[in-house]
Design an enzyme around this catalytic site. Structure first.
Site, mmCIF file in Angstrom:
data_model
loop_
_atom_site.group_PDB
_atom_site.id
_atom_site.type_symbol
_atom_site.label_atom_id
_atom_site.label_comp_id
_atom_site.label_asym_id
_atom_site.label_seq_id
_atom_site.Cartn_x
_atom_site.Cartn_y
_atom_site.Cartn_z
ATOM 1 N N ARG A 171 0.824 -1.223 0.000
ATOM 2 C CA ARG A 171 0.000 0.000 0.000
ATOM 3 C C ARG A 171 0.849 1.261 0.000
ATOM 4 O O ARG A 171 0.460 2.265 0.600
ATOM 5 C CB ARG A 171 -0.949 0.045 1.202
ATOM 6 C CG ARG A 171 -2.028 -0.995 1.200
ATOM 7 C CD ARG A 171 -3.242 -0.517 0.399
ATOM 8 N NE ARG A 171 -4.186 -1.599 0.258
ATOM 9 C CZ ARG A 171 -5.216 -1.803 1.072
ATOM 10 N NH1 ARG A 171 -5.441 -0.974 2.059
ATOM 11 N NH2 ARG A 171 -6.021 -2.809 0.878
ATOM 12 N N ARG B 21 -3.412 6.667 1.131
ATOM 13 C CA ARG B 21 -3.894 7.844 1.863
ATOM 14 C C ARG B 21 -2.934 8.461 2.856
ATOM 15 O O ARG B 21 -3.192 9.551 3.349
ATOM 16 C CB ARG B 21 -5.206 7.488 2.573
ATOM 17 C CG ARG B 21 -6.361 7.342 1.599
ATOM 18 C CD ARG B 21 -7.569 6.780 2.290
ATOM 19 N NE ARG B 21 -7.275 5.448 2.795
ATOM 20 C CZ ARG B 21 -8.093 4.739 3.544
ATOM 21 N NH1 ARG B 21 -9.248 5.232 3.916
ATOM 22 N NH2 ARG B 21 -7.764 3.535 3.938
ATOM 23 N N ARG C 123 -7.264 12.206 -4.710
ATOM 24 C CA ARG C 123 -8.499 11.537 -4.254
ATOM 25 C C ARG C 123 -9.606 12.522 -3.895
ATOM 26 O O ARG C 123 -10.782 12.167 -3.904
ATOM 27 C CB ARG C 123 -8.190 10.635 -3.058
ATOM 28 C CG ARG C 123 -7.926 9.197 -3.408
ATOM 29 C CD ARG C 123 -9.169 8.451 -3.878
ATOM 30 N NE ARG C 123 -9.936 7.918 -2.755
ATOM 31 C CZ ARG C 123 -11.150 8.281 -2.435
ATOM 32 N NH1 ARG C 123 -11.773 9.213 -3.136
ATOM 33 N NH2 ARG C 123 -11.772 7.729 -1.420
ATOM 34 N N ASP D 193 -6.995 -2.365 -7.381
ATOM 35 C CA ASP D 193 -7.520 -3.050 -6.200
ATOM 36 C C ASP D 193 -7.737 -4.516 -6.536
ATOM 37 O O ASP D 193 -7.941 -4.855 -7.706
ATOM 38 C CB ASP D 193 -8.831 -2.421 -5.725
ATOM 39 C CG ASP D 193 -9.157 -2.869 -4.296
ATOM 40 O OD1 ASP D 193 -8.587 -2.282 -3.361
ATOM 41 O OD2 ASP D 193 -9.936 -3.822 -4.123
ATOM 42 N N TYR E 65 -15.026 -11.671 0.078
ATOM 43 C CA TYR E 65 -15.731 -10.401 -0.162
ATOM 44 C C TYR E 65 -17.017 -10.616 -0.958
ATOM 45 O O TYR E 65 -18.039 -9.987 -0.684
ATOM 46 C CB TYR E 65 -14.820 -9.406 -0.894
ATOM 47 C CG TYR E 65 -13.784 -8.784 0.013
ATOM 48 C CD1 TYR E 65 -14.146 -7.808 0.943
ATOM 49 C CD2 TYR E 65 -12.461 -9.177 -0.032
ATOM 50 C CE1 TYR E 65 -13.206 -7.250 1.799
ATOM 51 C CE2 TYR E 65 -11.512 -8.621 0.810
ATOM 52 C CZ TYR E 65 -11.897 -7.657 1.722
ATOM 53 O OH TYR E 65 -10.981 -7.104 2.577
HETATM 54 O O1 CP3 Z 1 0.118 0.759 -3.235
HETATM 55 C C1 CP3 Z 1 -0.390 -0.382 -3.344
HETATM 56 O O2 CP3 Z 1 -0.155 -1.305 -2.550
HETATM 57 C C2 CP3 Z 1 -1.236 -0.692 -4.542
HETATM 58 C C3 CP3 Z 1 -2.631 -0.528 -4.437
HETATM 59 C C4 CP3 Z 1 -3.517 -1.492 -3.674
HETATM 60 C C5 CP3 Z 1 -4.763 -1.063 -3.149
HETATM 61 N N1 CP3 Z 1 -5.430 -2.157 -2.680
HETATM 62 C C6 CP3 Z 1 -5.246 0.331 -3.160
HETATM 63 C C7 CP3 Z 1 -6.297 0.726 -2.225
HETATM 64 C C8 CP3 Z 1 -3.412 -2.864 -3.456
HETATM 65 C C9 CP3 Z 1 -2.275 -3.824 -3.779
HETATM 66 C C10 CP3 Z 1 -4.632 -3.269 -2.832
HETATM 67 C C11 CP3 Z 1 -4.929 -4.670 -2.485
HETATM 68 C C12 CP3 Z 1 -6.103 -4.951 -1.643
HETATM 69 N N2 CP3 Z 1 -7.340 -4.373 -1.667
HETATM 70 C C13 CP3 Z 1 -6.150 -6.010 -0.713
HETATM 71 C C14 CP3 Z 1 -5.016 -6.991 -0.447
HETATM 72 C C15 CP3 Z 1 -4.003 -6.422 0.460
HETATM 73 C C16 CP3 Z 1 -4.428 -6.293 1.897
HETATM 74 O O3 CP3 Z 1 -4.442 -5.155 2.373
HETATM 75 O O4 CP3 Z 1 -4.746 -7.305 2.530
HETATM 76 C C17 CP3 Z 1 -7.422 -6.014 -0.124
HETATM 77 C C18 CP3 Z 1 -7.921 -6.956 0.965
HETATM 78 C C19 CP3 Z 1 -8.180 -4.978 -0.753
HETATM 79 C C20 CP3 Z 1 -9.597 -4.626 -0.488
HETATM 80 C C21 CP3 Z 1 -9.679 -3.217 -0.023
HETATM 81 N N3 CP3 Z 1 -9.621 -2.112 -0.863
HETATM 82 C C22 CP3 Z 1 -9.809 -2.731 1.309
HETATM 83 C C23 CP3 Z 1 -9.917 -3.598 2.543
HETATM 84 C C24 CP3 Z 1 -9.802 -1.325 1.241
HETATM 85 C C25 CP3 Z 1 -9.923 -0.363 2.386
HETATM 86 C C26 CP3 Z 1 -8.512 -0.073 2.810
HETATM 87 C C27 CP3 Z 1 -8.347 0.883 3.940
HETATM 88 O O5 CP3 Z 1 -7.143 1.187 4.150
HETATM 89 O O6 CP3 Z 1 -9.280 1.331 4.603
HETATM 90 C C28 CP3 Z 1 -9.663 -0.971 -0.121
HETATM 91 C C29 CP3 Z 1 -9.596 0.388 -0.680
HETATM 92 C C30 CP3 Z 1 -8.243 0.789 -1.136
HETATM 93 N N4 CP3 Z 1 -7.459 0.045 -1.961
HETATM 94 C C31 CP3 Z 1 -7.570 2.032 -0.828
HETATM 95 C C32 CP3 Z 1 -6.358 1.995 -1.535
HETATM 96 C C33 CP3 Z 1 -5.309 3.062 -1.605
HETATM 97 C C34 CP3 Z 1 -8.113 3.181 0.018
HETATM 98 C C35 CP3 Z 1 -9.137 3.835 -0.858
HETATM 99 C C36 CP3 Z 1 -9.276 5.312 -0.771
HETATM 100 O O7 CP3 Z 1 -8.449 6.042 -1.343
HETATM 101 O O8 CP3 Z 1 -10.278 5.722 -0.197
#
Ligand code: CP3
Length: 351
Positions: free
Chosen positions: A31, A35, A44, A80, A155
């Site tokens: 990640r 944010r 964003r 994602d 999910y």
């Molecule tokens: O920089 C990176 O790592 C690349 C981008 C990336 C995102 N999601 C962006 C994201 C990657 C590799 C993911 C993978 C992802 N997404 C996973 C597997 C990794 C892990 O964390 O276990 C999972 C389970 C998801 C599902 C998901 N998407 C969740 C649980 C969330 C909320 C995350 C939070 O921090 O609250 C997301 C949204 C998401 N995906 C965000 C980002 C940057 C936040 C969204 C926003 O900008 O509002």
């Protein structure tokens, strides 16, 4: 497979994935685009998350933001795990995690899940990768990724994130046949999706199994592991490193060691030295600082980083990372400190 040492031409991250000796430990952060970075928040504030992932110029820009700020050894595509699932006909929104409009729980919903070609499903992903590759220095590899079928299944069936995923787990056990049908379709889609990313220019591929640790070893072997093996087997011919991250998977590592991944991601609950004992010397490890360690004093953070280096350094094939995604409240200066520290200190811990 034996691979010759090619330290000059090959990026450190790639060498480490193949357990070749490197001059220092490569580092990137799960990640790393997100944010905690003000420049990400600025973009964003103008577009919603889904639009961001589907707009190649913006997704490429966000991928590159952490690379400009920190001396990282790899970039990861901004997208994602749910991105390719939308094209299977599953409506969703993000707040902030994925919320599925109609959780999948019936045979007719499962029959209706499409298995589209990646070109038609997610044309914006290949386009994003091409833009990133043009802008990224050739010394920094780009990691493409997908969710593991079991994690995507949680999910789809639960409908949203959860601590226990009770709906998904009860469905798994009450409807094992239907569950396997969902997992099969997800596996087919992820194989194509990952292949497309490699063809577009991704130089390594990572499979995130964020919820693998919800399962007992037996259930993991029955429901989660076979799809991961099938994906890895189908992508072997690409000849790029494949990374598998079974989050909270300490009890699963004895099974995971045979999945064919070049690298296994380790969460912070298991020490890298313990993981290596189970995985053996042919598999590289990636991890595993507790993301919350970035909130400790610099002095404490420094010794925690050194400790991870010490545990990971007991052989070639360590990629420094956090044990899960970075928290959004993290101070970017702490990330700069971490990257510097790994760059400066890792050599001292290499055997
Ligand atoms: O920089 C990176 O790592 C690349 C981008 C990336 C995102 N999601 C962006 C994201 C990657 C590799 C993911 C993978 C992802 N997404 C996973 C597997 C990794 C892990 O964390 O276990 C999972 C389970 C998801 C599902 C998901 N998407 C969740 C649980 C969330 C909320 C995350 C939070 O921090 O609250 C997301 C949204 C998401 N995906 C965000 C980002 C940057 C936040 C969204 C926003 O900008 O509002």
């Amino acid at each position: 497979m034996t691979r010759s040492s090619n330290l000059e031409a090959e990026p450190l991250f790639i060498s480490a994935c193949y357990c070749k000796p490197t001059s220092r430990t490569p580092v990137w952060i799960m990640r790393q685009a997100g944010r905690y970075l003000p420049e990400y928040r600025k973009i964003r504030s103008q577009v919603d998350f889904l639009t961001l992932t589907k707009t190649p110029d913006l997704a490429a820009e966000v991928t590159l933001q952490p690379i400009r700020r920190f001396d990282l050894d790899a970039a990861i595509l901004f997208s994602d795990i749910m991105t390719p699932v939308e094209g299977m006909g599953v409506g969703m929104e993000f707040n902030p995690g994925p919320i599925v409009s109609e959780p999948i729980r019936t045979a007719s919903q499962i029959d209706a899940l499409r298995v589209p070609d990646a070109d038609e499903n997610v044309p914006f992903v290949a386009e994003t990768i091409k833009i990133i590759r043009q802008e990224l220095p050739s010394t920094i590899p780009l990691i493409g990724f997908a969710g593991a079928p079991f994690t995507l299944f949680t999910y789809l069936v639960e409908g949203q994130g959860s601590k226990t995923f009770s709906q998904a787990r009860s469905f798994l056990f009450s409807e094992p046949e239907l569950s396997l049908r969902i997992l099969e379709k997800l596996t087919d889609v992820m194989i194509q999706y990952l292949r497309t990313q490699a063809q577009a220019g991704a130089q390594a591929l990572m499979i995130f199994d964020s919820w693998a640790g919800l399962l007992s070893v037996e259930d993991y072997r029955a429901f989660a592991y076979p799809s991961v093996c099938r994906i890895i087997k189908s992508l072997g011919h690409l000849d790029i490193p494949l990374i598998y991250f079974p989050n909270q998977g300490a009890s699963l590592l004895g099974t995971v060691k045979d999945c064919g991944a070049d690298v296994v991601g380790i969460d912070w609950r298991t020490s890298l030295s313990a993981a290596r004992e189970v995985l053996g010397s042919e598999v590289a490890v990636q991890g595993n600082l507790d993301p919350m360690a970035l909130f400790s004093s610099k002095k404490d953070l420094g010794s925690k980083i050194d400790n991870v280096l010490k545990q990971g350094g007991s052989g070639p094939g360590h990629i420094f990372n956090l044990g899960h995604g970075i928290d959004r409240m993290t101070d970017p200066d702490r990330v700069a400190f971490l990257v510097e520290r790994v760059r400066e200190r890792s050599q001292a811990y290499m055997l």
